[in-house]
Design an enzyme around this catalytic site. Structure first.
Site, PDB file in Angstrom:
ATOM      1  CG  HIS A 137     -72.899 -37.321  17.974  1.00 35.90           C
ATOM      2  ND1 HIS A 137     -71.970 -38.278  17.606  1.00 35.90           N
ATOM      3  CD2 HIS A 137     -72.638 -36.247  17.213  1.00 35.90           C
ATOM      4  CE1 HIS A 137     -71.190 -37.776  16.662  1.00 35.90           C
ATOM      5  NE2 HIS A 137     -71.573 -36.551  16.401  1.00 35.90           N
ATOM      6  CD  GLN A 217     -72.257 -29.984  20.904  1.00 38.59           C
ATOM      7  OE1 GLN A 217     -72.022 -28.807  21.198  1.00 38.59           O
ATOM      8  NE2 GLN A 217     -71.832 -30.513  19.776  1.00 38.59           N
ATOM      9  CE  LYS A 240     -68.124 -31.906  19.512  1.00 42.41           C
ATOM     10  NZ  LYS A 240     -68.445 -31.652  18.109  1.00 42.41           N
TER      11      LYS A 240
HETATM   12  N1  C6P Z   1     -70.664 -33.290  17.209  1.00 40.55           N
HETATM   13  C1  C6P Z   1     -71.364 -31.655  15.570  1.00 40.55           C
HETATM   14  O1  C6P Z   1     -71.191 -30.934  14.592  1.00 40.55           O
HETATM   15  P1  C6P Z   1     -66.067 -36.064  18.511  1.00 40.55           P
HETATM   16  O2  C6P Z   1     -66.274 -36.022  17.034  1.00 40.55           O
HETATM   17  O3  C6P Z   1     -65.683 -37.439  18.975  1.00 40.55           O
HETATM   18  O4  C6P Z   1     -65.180 -34.978  19.026  1.00 40.55           O
HETATM   19  O5  C6P Z   1     -67.488 -35.750  19.157  1.00 40.55           O
HETATM   20  C2  C6P Z   1     -68.572 -36.592  18.897  1.00 40.55           C
HETATM   21  C3  C6P Z   1     -69.811 -36.041  19.510  1.00 40.55           C
HETATM   22  C4  C6P Z   1     -70.423 -36.753  20.526  1.00 40.55           C
HETATM   23  N2  C6P Z   1     -71.507 -36.280  21.135  1.00 40.55           N
HETATM   24  C5  C6P Z   1     -72.056 -35.115  20.812  1.00 40.55           C
HETATM   25  C6  C6P Z   1     -73.257 -34.637  21.564  1.00 40.55           C
HETATM   26  C7  C6P Z   1     -71.504 -34.352  19.780  1.00 40.55           C
HETATM   27  O6  C6P Z   1     -72.047 -33.189  19.459  1.00 40.55           O
HETATM   28  C8  C6P Z   1     -70.366 -34.837  19.092  1.00 40.55           C
HETATM   29  C9  C6P Z   1     -69.774 -34.087  17.939  1.00 40.55           C
HETATM   30  C10 C6P Z   1     -70.219 -32.478  16.106  1.00 40.55           C
HETATM   31  O7  C6P Z   1     -72.449 -31.694  16.145  1.00 40.55           O
HETATM   32  C11 C6P Z   1     -69.569 -33.256  15.012  1.00 40.55           C
HETATM   33  S1  C6P Z   1     -70.648 -34.461  14.301  1.00 40.55           S
END
Ligand code: C6P
Length: 425
Positions: A137, A217, A240
């Protein structure tokens, strides 16, 4: 289409009481338009919240609200106790050796940036290598690129294979004596691929590297034990995993956290302040400057209680079953191509796909008219899109309350989308 709130026969044999779980999520009863019930398949972006979490948030503000770590009055003491109890729940959930190793942040992004600022800027020098992967990500790419540009560290990528898994042969070559940090996701948000940490972590450790895992995740969806994984840092987000937005976790080994400088300066993170200099509070306070997000941390504790009661093995088993069903069912829809591994054992409950001749945004918009919420776009993983040679994908992602009946509805709606856009010719 059939109504959503009937417990479908297909899901009766799932390992936990799906109908009861669904009753805990009021939002699952809503309609997105008259007569169109919500089918929420955007859980990788954020999960829905059960009544237990919503009630905890309300109860905190109604009965306890005060600033913490500062007051001697009853409300402040109660609020402090509740906040610290939530920290202890998080520590137990990931099997942290010590509760104080759990730091409350805003989200995964802030947790990773905390390591980049407070650990990497202190301990990495020009020429040191940070290994990440092509399926990260943006939160686990951009902070390291910023560090590279500022400090001259070398950033290396473990490439993705065409099936969405990592190329472990290349990983074995890349991870070496110059590797100082392996910063790696446990599961891709764009493809669902589960990363074999049991292979990569020992490779990094053999060279004395520090290991940061992006658990955004994985922690919500499967058992995660920081001691069994033998990692040094773990970052994840409450929102999440049934908890509120605005609260995240950085777990780190105490020796590392103690050696790090603070991330931000201000109230609550100091021991003493004079006009000349300041000294720092102990971990975790050293990393929690200012009034923290007390209410959401406490409500996150309620989310952890909920997941604990289900058992993370059961959560994973349920999602594996729904994902396996979806992989087979969506493959049958003419024009659908699925990205990522086709074996449900190699992926979490995330399925990225494309539909021949239909742009992913159009898929998302038409599915919304069926009440089906998916995410479309690059999923903050643009290198994955480049590797797949697509601008975007459509992504359905599952959680504890999703049913195979909902997957059926997704499949038939996709068939309708395809027809609408003249596909399957
Ligand atoms: N992915 C998705 O729709 P935050 O935004 O800081 O809570 O998480 C960031 C983040 C970091 N690593 C991984 C593997 C993620 O999946 C995410 C967040 C969301 O896939 C929002 S882009």
């Amino acid at each position: 289409m059939t109504g959503l709130n009937h417990a479908p026969s297909e899901t009766q044999r799932l390992p936990f009481d799906l109908a009861r779980i669904r009753r805990d999520f009021p939002i699952l009863k809503r309609e997105v338009a008259p007569g169109v019930p919500l089918i929420y398949l955007d859980n990788a972006a954020t999960s829905q919240k059960p009544v237990q979490v919503i009630a905890e948030l309300t109860r905190y503000y109604r009965d306890h609200n005060a600033n913490i770590h500062r007051g001697v009055h009853t409300l402040s003491v109660e609020s402090t106790e509740l906040y610290e109890a939530a920290r202890a729940k998080v520590a137990r959930f990931i099997n942290a050796p010590r509760t104080e190793e759990v730091i409350f942040t805003r989200n995964t992004t802030e947790s990773i940036n905390l390591v980049a600022h407070a650990w990497a800027r202190k301990f990495l020098a020009a020429g040191d290598e940070v290994v990440i992967s092509e399926i990260e990500h943006h939160s686990n790419i951009v902070p390291w690129q910023m560090l590279r540009d500022e400090r001259g560290i070398v950033l290396r990528y473990i490439p993705m294979l065409p099936d969405g898994t990592l190329d472990l042969e290349v990983a074995r070559k890349i991870i070496g004596p110059r590797t100082k940090l392996l910063a790696i996701t446990a599961m891709s948000n764009a493809l669902g691929s589960i990363v074999p940490l049991e292979v990569l972590v020992p490779l990094a450790k053999a060279h004395g590297a520090t290991v940061l895992v992006d658990g955004a995740q994985s922690v919500p969806h499967m058992p995660v034990d920081v001691q069994a994984l033998d990692i040094d840092f773990l970052a994840f987000s409450s929102h999440k995993m049934l908890g509120p937005t605005g609260i995240g976790i950085l777990w780190g080994k105490m020796a590392l956290l103690e050696a790090m400088d603070p991330f931000m300066g201000g109230g609550d993170m100091i021991l003493t302040v004079s006009m000349d200099r300041s000294t720092w509070a102990d971990v975790p306070a050293k990393f929690e400057a200012g009034t923290p997000n007390v209410a959401d941390a406490i409500a996150f504790g309620a989310a952890i209680d909920y997941l604990d009661a289900l058992g993370m093995d059961a959560v994973r088993a349920h999602e594996r079953e729904v994902t396996d069903y979806a992989l087979r069912r969506l493959s049958d829809v003419p024009g659908v191509s699925i990205f990522g591994p086709m074996d449900a054992d190699l992926r979490g409950g995330v399925i990225s796909f494309e539909l021949e001749d239909v742009h992913p945004h159009d898929i998302g918009q038409v599915l919304d008219t069926y009440g089906i919420a998916i995410r479309t776009g690059h999923h903050c993983a643009q290198p994955v899109m480049s590797a797949l040679n697509v601008p975007a994908t459509a992504r359905a992602s599952f959680y504890i309350y999703n049913t195979t009946e909902e997957v059926e509805q997704l499949a038939s709606a996709l068939q309708a989308v395809s027809k609408f856009f003249g596909g399957g010719r």
